[in-house]
Design an enzyme around this catalytic site. Structure first.
Site, PDB file in Angstrom:
ATOM      1  N   ASN A  10       5.134  -3.817  -2.041  1.00 22.66           N
ATOM      2  CA  ASN A  10       5.159  -2.924  -0.877  1.00 22.66           C
ATOM      3  C   ASN A  10       3.788  -3.026  -0.214  1.00 22.66           C
ATOM      4  O   ASN A  10       2.812  -2.492  -0.722  1.00 22.66           O
ATOM      5  CB  ASN A  10       5.448  -1.489  -1.346  1.00 22.66           C
ATOM      6  CG  ASN A  10       5.358  -0.488  -0.201  1.00 22.66           C
ATOM      7  OD1 ASN A  10       5.296  -0.868   0.969  1.00 22.66           O
ATOM      8  ND2 ASN A  10       5.356   0.800  -0.541  1.00 22.66           N
ATOM      9  N   TRP A  11       3.774  -3.723   0.898  1.00 20.67           N
ATOM     10  CA  TRP A  11       2.476  -3.950   1.567  1.00 20.67           C
ATOM     11  C   TRP A  11       1.997  -2.746   2.366  1.00 20.67           C
ATOM     12  O   TRP A  11       0.873  -2.735   2.851  1.00 20.67           O
ATOM     13  CB  TRP A  11       2.576  -5.166   2.494  1.00 20.67           C
ATOM     14  CG  TRP A  11       2.481  -6.486   1.779  1.00 20.67           C
ATOM     15  CD1 TRP A  11       2.369  -6.689   0.438  1.00 20.67           C
ATOM     16  CD2 TRP A  11       2.463  -7.790   2.391  1.00 20.67           C
ATOM     17  NE1 TRP A  11       2.296  -8.037   0.160  1.00 20.67           N
ATOM     18  CE2 TRP A  11       2.356  -8.728   1.353  1.00 20.67           C
ATOM     19  CE3 TRP A  11       2.558  -8.244   3.703  1.00 20.67           C
ATOM     20  CZ2 TRP A  11       2.308 -10.112   1.589  1.00 20.67           C
ATOM     21  CZ3 TRP A  11       2.520  -9.614   3.940  1.00 20.67           C
ATOM     22  CH2 TRP A  11       2.392 -10.532   2.895  1.00 20.67           C
ATOM     23  N   LYS A  12       2.885  -1.774   2.580  1.00 17.23           N
ATOM     24  CA  LYS A  12       2.526  -0.602   3.397  1.00 17.23           C
ATOM     25  C   LYS A  12       1.982  -1.061   4.753  1.00 17.23           C
ATOM     26  O   LYS A  12       2.464  -2.053   5.288  1.00 17.23           O
ATOM     27  CB  LYS A  12       1.542   0.288   2.628  1.00 17.23           C
ATOM     28  CG  LYS A  12       2.045   0.574   1.208  1.00 17.23           C
ATOM     29  CD  LYS A  12       1.289   1.629   0.472  1.00 17.23           C
ATOM     30  CE  LYS A  12       1.928   1.787  -0.904  1.00 17.23           C
ATOM     31  NZ  LYS A  12       1.388   2.910  -1.660  1.00 17.23           N
ATOM     32  N   HIS A 104      10.329   6.416   0.729  1.00 23.24           N
ATOM     33  CA  HIS A 104       9.063   6.297  -0.002  1.00 23.24           C
ATOM     34  C   HIS A 104       8.316   7.630   0.103  1.00 23.24           C
ATOM     35  O   HIS A 104       8.393   8.310   1.120  1.00 23.24           O
ATOM     36  CB  HIS A 104       8.229   5.163   0.611  1.00 23.24           C
ATOM     37  CG  HIS A 104       7.014   4.858  -0.206  1.00 23.24           C
ATOM     38  ND1 HIS A 104       5.869   5.613  -0.122  1.00 23.24           N
ATOM     39  CD2 HIS A 104       6.773   3.909  -1.140  1.00 23.24           C
ATOM     40  CE1 HIS A 104       4.976   5.130  -0.979  1.00 23.24           C
ATOM     41  NE2 HIS A 104       5.496   4.097  -1.609  1.00 23.24           N
ATOM     42  N   GLU A 106       5.369   8.344   0.705  1.00 21.68           N
ATOM     43  CA  GLU A 106       4.466   8.468   1.864  1.00 21.68           C
ATOM     44  C   GLU A 106       5.267   8.852   3.112  1.00 21.68           C
ATOM     45  O   GLU A 106       4.780   9.594   3.963  1.00 21.68           O
ATOM     46  CB  GLU A 106       3.683   7.161   2.061  1.00 21.68           C
ATOM     47  CG  GLU A 106       2.578   7.027   1.022  1.00 21.68           C
ATOM     48  CD  GLU A 106       2.222   5.599   0.639  1.00 21.68           C
ATOM     49  OE1 GLU A 106       2.555   4.669   1.391  1.00 21.68           O
ATOM     50  OE2 GLU A 106       1.613   5.430  -0.432  1.00 21.68           O
ATOM     51  N   GLU A 179       9.097   6.550  -8.542  1.00 25.65           N
ATOM     52  CA  GLU A 179       7.670   6.469  -8.236  1.00 25.65           C
ATOM     53  C   GLU A 179       7.039   7.858  -8.330  1.00 25.65           C
ATOM     54  O   GLU A 179       7.084   8.632  -7.359  1.00 25.65           O
ATOM     55  CB  GLU A 179       7.468   5.938  -6.810  1.00 25.65           C
ATOM     56  CG  GLU A 179       7.977   4.538  -6.600  1.00 25.65           C
ATOM     57  CD  GLU A 179       7.168   3.813  -5.518  1.00 25.65           C
ATOM     58  OE1 GLU A 179       6.604   2.765  -5.824  1.00 25.65           O
ATOM     59  OE2 GLU A 179       7.079   4.324  -4.392  1.00 25.65           O
ATOM     60  N   GLY A 185      -1.125   4.629  -5.953  1.00 23.64           N
ATOM     61  CA  GLY A 185      -2.439   4.319  -5.390  1.00 23.64           C
ATOM     62  C   GLY A 185      -3.605   4.981  -6.111  1.00 23.64           C
ATOM     63  O   GLY A 185      -4.723   4.993  -5.611  1.00 23.64           O
ATOM     64  N   SER A 225       0.897   2.512  -9.305  1.00 24.67           N
ATOM     65  CA  SER A 225      -0.178   1.820 -10.022  1.00 24.67           C
ATOM     66  C   SER A 225       0.334   0.807 -11.051  1.00 24.67           C
ATOM     67  O   SER A 225      -0.294   0.611 -12.101  1.00 24.67           O
ATOM     68  CB  SER A 225      -1.137   2.829 -10.677  1.00 24.67           C
ATOM     69  OG  SER A 225      -1.740   3.626  -9.673  1.00 24.67           O
ATOM     70  N   GLY A 246       2.512  -1.621  -5.029  1.00 28.49           N
ATOM     71  CA  GLY A 246       1.746  -1.494  -3.793  1.00 28.49           C
ATOM     72  C   GLY A 246       0.492  -2.359  -3.838  1.00 28.49           C
ATOM     73  O   GLY A 246       0.529  -3.571  -3.582  1.00 28.49           O
ATOM     74  N   GLY A 247      -0.621  -1.752  -4.215  1.00 29.11           N
ATOM     75  CA  GLY A 247      -1.936  -2.411  -4.200  1.00 29.11           C
ATOM     76  C   GLY A 247      -1.932  -3.812  -4.802  1.00 29.11           C
ATOM     77  O   GLY A 247      -2.461  -4.754  -4.187  1.00 29.11           O
TER      78      GLY A 247
END
Ligand code: PGA
Length: 266
Positions: A10-12, A104, A106, A179, A185, A225, A246-247
């Site tokens: 997930n590149w956001k 998601h 966010e 999640e 994150g 994470s 993500g990251g």
């Protein structure tokens, strides 16, 4: 039941069009021989990148001929209409995009998405024969109050309320991503034992709504994470069928190594 694993990045809101070729060249080089044997007869997981809207069209061209899928990060629940700034299922399908993250945390926390809008989007995605990757998970406060299972159960209730009436052949496209919000994150992933407990609960909830055979088929990803450090432990859990990352998916070498770990596990 063997469920094919999934590693979804997930590149956001990261990366630009000029980054795409370098990223995927490096990703494929880092996969080494695995890149060539990415077929469903091996243990190679399904690899998905959820990337910004502006990159979808180029992204799909860059990964053509590879076993890599491109997904969107959000979509609207209506077919079309006065929804300034939104993107519909048919617009994604026009580009050849069948997969989409939905709900998601966010989106829920920063953009006012509710259980109701998430449910409508999931319904719309499935109706259009898309593959929604639907996110659920509790906040830190909810976890500390011992409400994790209750919160997740309520989210699953909403998601399945309307879609239970769809034919099973369409319904089985759904992918769930657990999640925990406090893990996203933060570098503080859930322990694999805690993740397994919640995944098992989610599977049981789904089974009780449709059937246990159906519950056994559904893939449930862990996100929050997830990285090269913990992916093996997470994937060893019987009910963890992959990761939403993500990251660590922004780094082609690390993400390729995570795919390698998933492929080499039995
Ligand atoms: P993270 O993000 O891996 O950076 O924690 C996961 C996600 O938000 O999907």
């Amino acid at each position: 039941m063997v469920r094919r694993k999934i590693l979804a990045g997930n590149w956001k809101m990261n990366k630009r069009a000029s980054d795409l070729s370098d990223f995927f060249d490096m990703f494929i080089t880092s996969l080494g021989p695995l890149a060539a044997r990415g077929d469903s007869s091996s243990n190679f997981p399904e690899v998905i990148f959820a990337i910004p809207y502006t990159l979808l069209s180029d992204g799909i061209k860059v990964v053509r001929q590879r076993e890599i899928e491109i997904a969107a990060q959000n979509m609207h629940w209506a077919d079309s209409g006065a929804f300034t700034g939104e993107i519909s299922a048919s617009m994604l399908l026009d580009l050849g995009i069948r997969r989409c993250l939905i709900g998601h945390s966010e989106r829920r926390q920063l953009f006012g998405e509710t259980d109701e809008t998430v449910a409508k989007k999931v319904y719309q995605a499935l109706r259009n024969k898309m593959i929604p990757i639907v996110c659920v998970g509790e906040t830190l406060k909810e976890r500390e109050e011992g409400k994790t299972e209750h919160v997740v159960q309520n989210q699953i209730d909403w998601i399945f309320k309307d879609i239970v009436h769809l034919p099973e052949s369409i319904l089985e496209n759904i992918i769930i991503a657990y999640e925990p919000v406090w893990a996203i994150g933060t570098g503080k992933a859930s322990s694999s034992a805690d993740a397994q407990k919640v995944h098992l609960h989610i599977r049981a909830e789904i089974s009780s709504r449709i059937s246990s055979q159906f519950g056994e088929k559904i893939r449930i990803l862990y996100g929050g994470s997830a990285s090269l450090k913990n992916i093996e432990d997470l994937l060893k859990c019987p009910d963890v069928d992959g990761g939403l990352v993500g990251g660590s998916s922004l780094n082609p070498e690390e993400f390729a190594k995570m795919v390698q770990v998933a492929t080499e596990m039995h």
